[in-house]
Scaffold this motif. Structure first.
Motif, mmCIF file in Angstrom:
data_model
loop_
_atom_site.group_PDB
_atom_site.id
_atom_site.type_symbol
_atom_site.label_atom_id
_atom_site.label_comp_id
_atom_site.label_asym_id
_atom_site.label_seq_id
_atom_site.Cartn_x
_atom_site.Cartn_y
_atom_site.Cartn_z
ATOM 1 N N PHE A 325 0.781 -1.237 0.000
ATOM 2 C CA PHE A 325 0.000 0.000 0.000
ATOM 3 C C PHE A 325 0.815 1.290 0.000
ATOM 4 C CE2 PHE A 325 -2.669 -3.149 2.401
ATOM 5 C CZ PHE A 325 -3.437 -3.486 1.301
ATOM 6 N N PHE A 326 2.139 1.215 0.197
ATOM 7 C CA PHE A 326 2.929 2.441 0.238
ATOM 8 C C PHE A 326 2.693 3.323 -0.991
ATOM 9 C CE2 PHE A 326 6.586 5.167 0.034
ATOM 10 C CZ PHE A 326 6.879 5.455 1.362
ATOM 11 N N PRO A 327 2.796 2.767 -2.223
ATOM 12 C CA PRO A 327 2.615 3.634 -3.404
ATOM 13 C C PRO A 327 1.228 4.271 -3.460
ATOM 14 C CG PRO A 327 3.510 1.472 -4.004
ATOM 15 C CD PRO A 327 3.070 1.383 -2.589
ATOM 16 N N VAL A 328 0.209 3.511 -3.098
ATOM 17 C CA VAL A 328 -1.152 4.058 -3.174
ATOM 18 C C VAL A 328 -1.314 5.234 -2.221
ATOM 19 C CG1 VAL A 328 -3.591 3.504 -3.082
ATOM 20 C CG2 VAL A 328 -1.948 1.708 -3.573
ATOM 21 N N VAL A 329 -0.842 5.036 -0.973
ATOM 22 C CA VAL A 329 -0.989 6.095 0.013
ATOM 23 C C VAL A 329 -0.178 7.312 -0.384
ATOM 24 C CG1 VAL A 329 -0.616 6.703 2.434
ATOM 25 C CG2 VAL A 329 -1.494 4.430 1.839
ATOM 26 N N GLN A 330 1.041 7.077 -0.868
ATOM 27 C CA GLN A 330 1.898 8.179 -1.289
ATOM 28 C C GLN A 330 1.246 9.000 -2.412
ATOM 29 O OE1 GLN A 330 5.764 6.932 -2.679
ATOM 30 N NE2 GLN A 330 6.779 8.428 -1.365
ATOM 31 N N GLY A 331 0.463 8.315 -3.251
ATOM 32 C CA GLY A 331 -0.143 8.993 -4.387
ATOM 33 C C GLY A 331 -1.389 9.790 -4.039
ATOM 34 N N ALA A 332 -1.939 9.612 -2.830
ATOM 35 C CA ALA A 332 -3.157 10.338 -2.465
ATOM 36 C C ALA A 332 -2.845 11.833 -2.312
ATOM 37 C CB ALA A 332 -3.731 9.773 -1.169
ATOM 38 N N TYR A 333 -3.772 12.700 -2.760
ATOM 39 C CA TYR A 333 -3.470 14.152 -2.806
ATOM 40 C C TYR A 333 -3.129 14.711 -1.429
ATOM 41 C CZ TYR A 333 -7.850 15.759 -0.705
ATOM 42 O OH TYR A 333 -8.856 16.028 0.161
ATOM 43 N N LEU A 334 -3.761 14.125 -0.401
ATOM 44 C CA LEU A 334 -3.594 14.667 0.948
ATOM 45 C C LEU A 334 -2.162 14.504 1.444
ATOM 46 C CD1 LEU A 334 -5.655 15.931 2.892
ATOM 47 C CD2 LEU A 334 -5.819 13.735 4.023
ATOM 48 N N GLU A 397 -9.693 4.947 -8.087
ATOM 49 C CA GLU A 397 -8.552 4.379 -7.381
ATOM 50 C C GLU A 397 -7.611 5.457 -6.872
ATOM 51 O OE1 GLU A 397 -6.787 1.291 -9.636
ATOM 52 O OE2 GLU A 397 -8.714 0.291 -9.988
ATOM 53 N N GLY A 398 -7.228 5.369 -5.620
ATOM 54 C CA GLY A 398 -6.341 6.357 -5.014
ATOM 55 C C GLY A 398 -7.091 7.499 -4.355
#
Lengths: 455, 455, 455, 455
Positions: A325-334, A397-398
């Motif tokens: 999940f690291f990449p997904v979380v990193q990609g979130a705008y927040l 997604e994301g």
């Protein structure tokens, strides 16, 4: 994993596995021919005796080979590849049995005498059945190997035992009849007076027929014990069968109970949900959401996934979460621009969940308790206004769900409803706030990110 | 749910279900006639052959129909209604088997030759048994359908398998006897020398009688194998029966264990409560309350209800609670005038409980830990004064219990005891206080409501 | 509980129970005589027919009686004693069946005709077996009644079913043979050519012998079907037996599994403790303490006690605790003079535990986490000084353990070790402190009590 | 534990155990000879009668001895060694039965009369079977004794029961035939017309053969009931067998289910982990770590260890922890010089865990939540720098892992990875901080220790 030396044979290597499988075939052959020789020796053609010596040769080779196969120590779980230790272990355990079951007694005796029907010699030949321990250990290993179906392995094992018992009993019973002084007062002689004139095949089938008739307790009575010797053997065989049958049934029950447990659990769950809905007269829509969710749980086995993670130590769970999940979380705008350490802390506290299509993830006006992040799938953003539902947008997604409610501690302004099978990461508000407090700078970045997008 | 196209047939539609059920009946007919033809062909009247061709026709129609039936993709759980994909899937899986089991081999051969007793032809006819996979998949579906009783479905399945096995074995054994050169040395010929003169019915009953006698391992011995062929068939059949019987018993045990588990749990619980009361010499009144409560739990299955809710995601639980309890909570005097969002937060934190008649919900002088709201039923307000109990009043549906204790943090002034079966909503004091703190205005309204009524 | 009216008969009253038990005996008689009459009518003496009419009379009385027995409504769990409702319910459910099974068809017909062997008349008599539903509902009730052993009830039920099946099958099979045109070609005639001359007793024993030989699948073969009719009946009976046997085994397995589960759990627990002690080389004394504690748990079933309490609602648990422990807590020196409300709050938070002799309740130097109060038993106060243990005193019933450590938040100065089987109440430090804080005055009294005694 | 008086015999002493075992052997002899005498008396040689009297003598001695054996009171779990109480208990329970089963009726009668074949006398002899209760209580005790394998004990018990039933049934059936007026119309006479001329051995084997043929429901039919008496006995025996067989199967199923449960759990766990890894496409390294960890759990049974500890009371758990880990914790550099009470508090809060080789205990950058202390094994200190892993050092037994992160509340600077099977103590950060806060001086020492080493 084993670091086998120059001349050592890796016990997990492909070649050794092939060799072992080949030996198993020879064992099966031995297990079949050995009782047959024991009972029908004088009617057998010469061929099996030659084959016998060849088979013995292979097992002799295996005895030599065993001195070069490393083993796993039972205490330290380490592979031992010191030739001396290997030899010592083998010599002190099974070496002597292996040798005894390999010596070609008959060929040796044959050099000196011609008395083939000697009973003592026959018993020496029976030592060959010691080889069956290989089959036994094979099954023990296969049972723990998840590449094979447990029920199939277990049934194969039981069928093998049954067939071997039937084969042995048939042969022994023939031997008893064959050696009885009065052929007419034997189980086979009473039914077939000239049975010694019959071919080997007919006699063998008759033996097996008697054997299976007795084992399954059918007991037609066309073939039955005629003298005390046969009665005694029949008594032992029937007592043995009583236990074998009970053991078969016990195993079958075990397999049946295990194989139906998933269906039963599913039924119980659906039944409870349906009854609950009926008792409380829930609207059709909510009932369908409930049933969908239960079906999904059983199809996707989301339950088991969490159980699997729960038994792992914390560090391992963290590294799995990071990987996934690291990449997904990193990609979130927040979380744009926050430190990698912050995201790492966040990820290790997150829990993954699956939602079926048309399920609500967050309800409008709900007290905000979790922040959700959509990993896969699609979500409709719905608001209930003036009594009608209106779709305001979609999260893909994301996308983050309910971040304003959580961060500003306000009731959720929207309902989030899945349109496809969706995977969602969830972190509870208190944990999120703890992490933000301990990383004040990252908290500031998040605040700015939030304002930029939502203002 | 499926969005079937213009020419597509919905697999969940009523008409398709009827068609499928009709085909199942034809399959049952095929399964019965097929082995019978195989064994007794020369004694059968002409009628079945005509029926056979008609049945084949229906199955041919079904093959065509299958190209128009959408299916559910196993990965995405979506319905696929693209005709090309449907065709591709069918052609690549069962199409060829379905066709083979439908071709009327006999009628075709009949055009060219008159050799009806040809064994090869007979074996081609046996291909028809492929149709049984429909029955198998029907049972798999019914087992998961909670509208049908699991035990009944399971038993029906096992009875069907047993009857089919008995039927097949009887027919095959007759075929072996019928084709044996010396009729006197067959299992049926030895008992009935002129068996070929007997009617079809007598012979069929005799076959089934032998078959069932062997399967149940009764083995009277009046009919038994007379030659090697029959012995070989008997051996295989008895081995098969050993497993079938074990499987039957395993399934029965599974059903018995499951069906008695509720009664056992109930007994264990009552036993434990009775022993506890006896060991501690509890007064009769308390013991009765305990037993009443346990009985209620098992009758109303309150336990399962909570389990059902626990596996649902939070949003779904909230929407159920809102649907069920929003109006009741809104109607309570304490919450008159508070915001709808406040009530929503309250409701999602509430837990429903059932109380049997004459049970205490709150004890006098108890430390206040929960606020209770009576949804259904009736409650007596009791106070223990000078050693006697006095009833001060009654609370009815929508009434609050113990609100003064909870809000003012004082020991409860009254005992609340049910007079009927009652459903009560419960919220713990800390949670209630949290919600009031975060909605300061609503908290003020509640304070005023409380004062107005209780002063 | 039922408030039966003037003319009503309480269904839970002693007299009605006696009447019901008496009827059950008549049902057992009917179940035995009915198939016997059906098969052996022409050989029976006149006596049973008179008895029959008397039995019918009793059942006629019961039909009338049923109109005066209140019943429990399944929805509201309330007793209904309105005669109209009782009559309506009975008339709409079982009345018609009960009447049909009570009409003395034979006696009525006898008035008009003398054809006793009429088969239709016989079938009417079989309607009497409808009475068996009473036995069935009796067993259903007994299974839920914990005064009777579950295994015994279950086994009795199964034995009854088995015996009834054996009895019926024997009778029917005799009827088939008796009515067959050629007595020599029947199962009994083939073995006993003059069977019609045998006495009733001999014939009945032969029937039961055949029946049980077939049911247990022994199948000696001395008596076996000789014609198609008998074969057909044999087929049905054997199929039924297959299921009955599987059901018997399933029930037995269920009982065995349940009855051995406690011993297994005990063994597993002791095994785990012994292995743990061996692996970590724990000193002999600690290992013995562990084993003693585990034995105590299983003997005293302390575990179940907690489970029983856990499912009760909070108010009920509180009232049990108050009843059991209020006097003990009130008598402790620390709580002398505090308010009764304070003690009540304390008691409801306390947990009872049992300790085996020679177990440590508190360890010297331990961080104080719980306050203990000795309810029964005896405790040594031990201190470990200069490497030796010294007994400083004894605590007896009503004594507090570790109160100084808990209240002053200091490491425990003493070890407390039981000398007898002891029951101890435990309250955790945080909960105790919460209660003291909220009752400031009582807290002050406790402080003074503590100082007075310990200074 | 028993404090047996001067003349008392300790029931747990070695000598009494040997005496009991010796008596069990005599009981087995009695159980075998008693039915044999009952049936075959007139064919038996004189020897058994002398042996019988000797055996009776031993049991008479045991009756006397029982007055000197203390017993454990069932209520207080205390040993009672007051001779009066012992005598009272024995006299009021089994004394009279023991005496009756010991009186040598035959020898007594023999003095007055010569009628040895008297049936009444025979029945008196059967009283001897009362001794079997010793075997029954032996098995009950062995089942709870973990030094013996449960399955073996259970199977031995069932085999004994089976053999005894077979033996008894054979003898009784012979007695019935022997006493029947017409020897030709008995089960044995029909097959062996001159059976009275056969030797004892031949007749006994024939009886056992019939008995076992009937019990296993094989029922060949060569020996079967010929008259009503034999039929009645056969009916009872077959009914009994039905239950015995069901009981055997039930027990076997129970054993099979229990013995395979560990393998099943292991398979389910591995399966779930493998599926999880495949579904999420985890890298090979993480999957291997997961599988290693699961294998270790099942080999080392770490799970059970925690369960065992959980059921023990707190003080016992503390004393085990102190015994095991006090020295290790005291030896850690961080706790050098702190008070013994501080370490004691620390140890009682610590949890032991096992890690397989190559598992990560702490991940770099992880939020510090636990302090770890390595008890056994070895750990690599790894840092991930510029995309490559570098080993910075090793921690050996007694080393602390992640103490800087925990005490300074910083992300962990290193990954700690095991290289051998390692045992690790773990304490959570909040608990550690609580203990440090309440022991301010020790906290200061720890701070200084930390600075000295890490600066």
């Amino acid at each position: 994993q084993p670091t086998a030396g120059k001349y050592l044979v890796s016990p997990y290597g492909r070649r050794y596995r092939v060799w072992e499988t080949f030996l198993i075939l020879l064992v099966v052959y031995s297990a079949w021919i050995c009782p047959l020789e024991f009972a029908f020796l004088r009617y057998l053609p010469r061929a099996p005796f030659v084959v016998d010596d060849v088979v013995n040769g292979f097992f002799a080779v295996d005895i030599l080979l065993t001195f070069f196969v490393p083993f796993v120590d039972k205490k330290s779980y380490l592979v031992v590849d010191d030739p001396k230790k290997i030899a010592l272990r083998y010599l002190s355990t099974w070496f002597i049995f292996d040798v005894c079951s390999t010596v070609p007694f008959r060929s040796i005796t044959h050099l000196f005498t011609r008395h083939e029907h000697n009973l003592g010699l026959k018993f020496l030949n029976v030592l060959r059945l010691w080889r069956l321990r290989r089959v036994s250990s094979l099954f023990a290993r296969l049972e723990k190997d998840i590449r094979f179906n447990y029920a199939v392995i277990r049934c194969t094992k039981l069928i093998s035992v049954t067939l071997f018992a039937v084969h042995c009993a048939g042969c022994i019973n023939y031997l008893i009849a064959d050696r009885y002084p009065d052929p007419a007062r034997t189980w086979i002689g009473a039914a077939h007076p000239d049975f010694r004139e019959d071919g080997l095949w007919v006699r063998y089938v008759t033996c097996i027929y008697w054997s299976i008739t007795t084992m399954t307790t059918t007991g037609y009575g066309d073939l039955h014990a005629q003298n005390s010797r046969e009665m005694l053997f029949g008594i032992s065989y029937m007592l043995f069968n009583l236990w074998l049958t009970a053991y078969l049934i016990g195993n079958m029950t075990n397999l049946v109970v295990h194989s139906t447990s998933r269906t039963r659990d599913f039924r119980d769950m659906v039944q409870a949900a349906t009854e609950f809905a009926a008792r409380n007269q829930l609207p059709r829509q909510i009932e369908e959401q409930m049933l969908n969710h239960i079906c999904l749980r059983f199809k996707a086995e989301g339950l088991k996934q969490q159980d699997t993670l729960d038994i792992l130590p914390k560090a391992m769970r963290s590294s799995i979460s990071l990987y996934l999940f690291f990449p997904v979380v990193q990609g979130a705008y927040l979380f744009r621009g926050v430190s990698s350490s912050f995201i790492q802390q966040l990820v290790t506290e997150m829990v993954a969940e699956y939602f079926a299509p048309k399920e609500d993830i967050i309800l409008q006006n709900e007290y905000p308790s979790d922040l959700h992040l959509l990993v896969t799938g699609e979500v409709d953003i719905v608001a209930f206004l003036d009594g009608t539902e209106q779709v305001y947008g979609k999260a893909t997604e994301g996308g983050l769900l309910g971040e304003i409610g959580v961060l500003c501690n306000k009731p959720q302004p929207f309902t989030f409803r899945t349109t496809k099978l969706s995977q969602v990461l969830r972190i509870s508000r208190p944990k999120l706030m703890d992490i933000i407090q301990e990383n004040a700078e990252d908290g500031e970045i998040i605040r700015i990110n939030l304002e930029q997008v939502n203002v």
